[in-house]
Enzyme design. Sequence first.
Site, short mmCIF file in Angstrom:
data_model
loop_
_atom_site.label_atom_id
_atom_site.label_comp_id
_atom_site.label_asym_id
_atom_site.label_seq_id
_atom_site.Cartn_x
_atom_site.Cartn_y
_atom_site.Cartn_z
CB CYS A 152 -36.59 36.94 6.50
SG CYS A 152 -36.47 35.28 7.23
C1 BEZ Z 1 -33.93 33.33 4.54
O1 BEZ Z 1 -34.50 33.97 5.11
O2 BEZ Z 1 -33.41 33.42 3.66
C2 BEZ Z 1 -33.60 31.88 5.54
C3 BEZ Z 1 -33.69 32.15 6.75
C4 BEZ Z 1 -33.11 30.92 7.61
C5 BEZ Z 1 -32.79 29.71 6.97
C6 BEZ Z 1 -32.89 29.73 5.46
C7 BEZ Z 1 -32.98 30.78 4.70
#
Ligand code: BEZ
Length: 210
Positions: free
Chosen positions: A45
């Site tokens: 994210c």
């Molecule tokens: C991420 O943004 O890295 C992420 C968020 C939730 C689950 C897996 C990865």
Amino acid sequence: MAIRLGDTAPDFSAPTTQGDIDFHAWKEGSWAVLFSHPKDFTPVCTTELGYTAKLKAEFDKRNVKAIGLSVDSVDDHMAWLGDIEDTQGIAVNFPMIGDPDRNVADLYDMVHPNADDTLTVRSVFVIDDKNKVRLTLTYPASTGRNFDEILRVIDSLQLTDTKKVATPVNWNQGDDVIIVPALSNDEAAELFPDGWDEQRPYLRVVKQPG
Ligand code: BEZ
């Protein structure tokens, strides 16, 4: 109820990192890319939000406003912004909706319980200047999206809204396009006086107009 292409994008009021908004009023006259991410302070994210911030000039050129969302609070978003700026080299320059009560997430069906029953998946809604939904995408949490592809689709939509063409596989701005099958050759001759490459009667390739 899932949101489908051509639906009017549901309106909502929500707190964001740039103050409270009423969605339709906020985007009045513009296109919007409304996208959810699973959680604040997560790696994928962080990269997505930084990259989206880097695309601001591209969004502006196309009269598009970006707006993010997760089920975290605005306070959490605010606390995370510094990390995004430090690691991605750019400040987030669009609002992020805080949605801990899932009001907007539920309205847009952004929580997919068989993937995760509490967090939003990576949803994208491209909404046009008349508030119609023009693209929906759903990605899993572990896969960062390609925001250049979202721009590419917006280019295609904005072109094909005004010209009688469609865009072929892997098309990018400036590439050849396809005359829509609904247009007769006589009508096409008016619109494309320089002619086209007729590979099949239904496959007429022409320089991108305009
Ligand atoms: C991420 O943004 O890295 C992420 C968020 C939730 C689950 C897996 C990865």
